[in-house]
Design a protein around this motif. Structure first.
Motif, short mmCIF file in Angstrom:
data_model
loop_
_atom_site.label_atom_id
_atom_site.label_comp_id
_atom_site.label_asym_id
_atom_site.label_seq_id
_atom_site.Cartn_x
_atom_site.Cartn_y
_atom_site.Cartn_z
N GLN A 156 -3.14 4.52 21.32
CA GLN A 156 -2.32 5.52 20.65
C GLN A 156 -1.52 4.93 19.49
OE1 GLN A 156 -0.08 6.85 24.00
NE2 GLN A 156 -1.69 8.23 24.70
N GLU A 157 -1.68 3.63 19.26
CA GLU A 157 -0.94 2.96 18.21
C GLU A 157 -1.36 3.48 16.83
OE1 GLU A 157 0.41 -1.57 17.69
OE2 GLU A 157 -1.74 -1.28 17.83
N LYS A 158 -0.39 3.76 15.99
CA LYS A 158 -0.63 4.22 14.62
C LYS A 158 0.11 3.31 13.66
CE LYS A 158 -2.54 8.25 15.85
NZ LYS A 158 -3.74 8.82 15.40
N TYR A 159 -0.37 3.26 12.44
CA TYR A 159 0.22 2.41 11.40
C TYR A 159 0.73 3.30 10.28
CZ TYR A 159 -2.29 -1.04 14.04
OH TYR A 159 -2.75 -1.81 15.07
N ILE A 160 1.91 2.94 9.75
CA ILE A 160 2.53 3.72 8.68
C ILE A 160 3.14 2.75 7.68
CG2 ILE A 160 4.75 4.01 9.87
CD1 ILE A 160 4.55 6.99 8.70
N VAL A 161 3.20 3.17 6.43
CA VAL A 161 3.71 2.32 5.36
C VAL A 161 5.22 2.10 5.55
CG1 VAL A 161 4.14 4.21 3.73
CG2 VAL A 161 3.58 1.97 2.86
N THR A 162 5.68 0.90 5.20
CA THR A 162 7.11 0.56 5.27
C THR A 162 7.77 0.77 3.91
OG1 THR A 162 6.72 -1.73 4.63
CG2 THR A 162 6.67 -1.23 7.01
N GLN A 163 9.07 0.55 3.86
CA GLN A 163 9.78 0.64 2.58
C GLN A 163 9.23 -0.38 1.59
OE1 GLN A 163 12.11 3.06 1.79
NE2 GLN A 163 11.69 2.30 -0.25
N LYS A 164 8.90 -1.57 2.07
CA LYS A 164 8.31 -2.59 1.20
C LYS A 164 6.99 -2.09 0.63
CE LYS A 164 6.82 -7.42 1.12
NZ LYS A 164 6.69 -8.67 1.89
N GLY A 165 6.19 -1.44 1.46
CA GLY A 165 4.93 -0.88 1.00
C GLY A 165 5.13 0.23 -0.02
N LEU A 166 6.14 1.07 0.22
CA LEU A 166 6.45 2.14 -0.75
C LEU A 166 6.90 1.54 -2.08
CD1 LEU A 166 8.35 4.67 1.55
CD2 LEU A 166 6.08 4.96 0.54
N ASN A 167 7.72 0.48 -2.01
CA ASN A 167 8.17 -0.17 -3.24
C ASN A 167 6.99 -0.76 -4.00
OD1 ASN A 167 10.79 0.47 -2.59
ND2 ASN A 167 11.28 -1.55 -1.76
N TYR A 168 6.02 -1.32 -3.28
CA TYR A 168 4.81 -1.86 -3.91
C TYR A 168 4.05 -0.75 -4.63
CZ TYR A 168 0.14 -3.82 -4.41
OH TYR A 168 -1.06 -4.23 -4.92
N LEU A 169 3.88 0.39 -3.95
CA LEU A 169 3.17 1.52 -4.57
C LEU A 169 3.87 2.00 -5.83
CD1 LEU A 169 2.05 3.57 -1.44
CD2 LEU A 169 0.58 2.25 -2.97
N LYS A 170 5.21 2.07 -5.79
CA LYS A 170 5.98 2.49 -6.96
C LYS A 170 5.82 1.49 -8.09
CE LYS A 170 9.60 5.02 -4.55
NZ LYS A 170 11.01 5.01 -4.19
N ALA A 171 5.81 0.21 -7.76
CA ALA A 171 5.73 -0.84 -8.79
C ALA A 171 4.39 -0.83 -9.52
CB ALA A 171 5.97 -2.21 -8.16
N ILE A 172 3.31 -0.44 -8.82
CA ILE A 172 2.00 -0.48 -9.47
C ILE A 172 1.62 0.87 -10.08
CG2 ILE A 172 1.15 -2.37 -8.05
CD1 ILE A 172 -0.50 -0.25 -6.50
N ALA A 173 2.46 1.91 -9.84
CA ALA A 173 2.17 3.23 -10.41
C ALA A 173 2.35 3.17 -11.92
CB ALA A 173 3.08 4.28 -9.80
N PHE A 174 1.53 3.93 -12.62
CA PHE A 174 1.61 3.91 -14.09
C PHE A 174 2.47 5.03 -14.56
CE2 PHE A 174 -1.90 1.37 -13.01
CZ PHE A 174 -2.03 0.45 -14.04
#
Length: 86
Positions: free
Chosen positions: A68-86
């Motif tokens: 039942q384990e699920k994986y979700i993005v962390t704040q660090k992951g969200l910051n990474y996505l924001k940093a690479i967004a154009f």
């Protein structure tokens, strides 16, 4: 004849995995999304590496390896996505 699976570079698929994990995803969902078999090697190479670097986290900290384990993005992951967004 069995086709050998291509080994993907983590940096090439990191963005895709993080975007997928904006909603909770199972190990199988993530590896199927990458068109990979659900093996421990693939888990370690992709999901384990993102867990170690804290780009994703699990919803069941006390029950590791639960089906039942699920994986979700962390704040660090969200910051990474924001940093690479154009």
């Amino acid at each position: 004849m069995v086709e050998k699976q291509e080994i993907l570079n983590l940096e090439d698929v990191k963005k895709d995995i993080l975007e997928l994990c904006l909603q909770p995803q199972s190990r199988e969902d993530i590896l199927n999304f990458l068109h990979l078999d659900c093996t421990s090697g693939n888990y370690s190479r992709y999901i384990g590496a993102l867990l170690t670097n804290r780009f994703i986290k699990t919803n069941l900290l006390d029950k590791r390896r639960s089906r039942q384990e699920k994986y979700i993005v962390t704040q660090k992951g969200l910051n990474y996505l924001k940093a690479i967004a154009f």
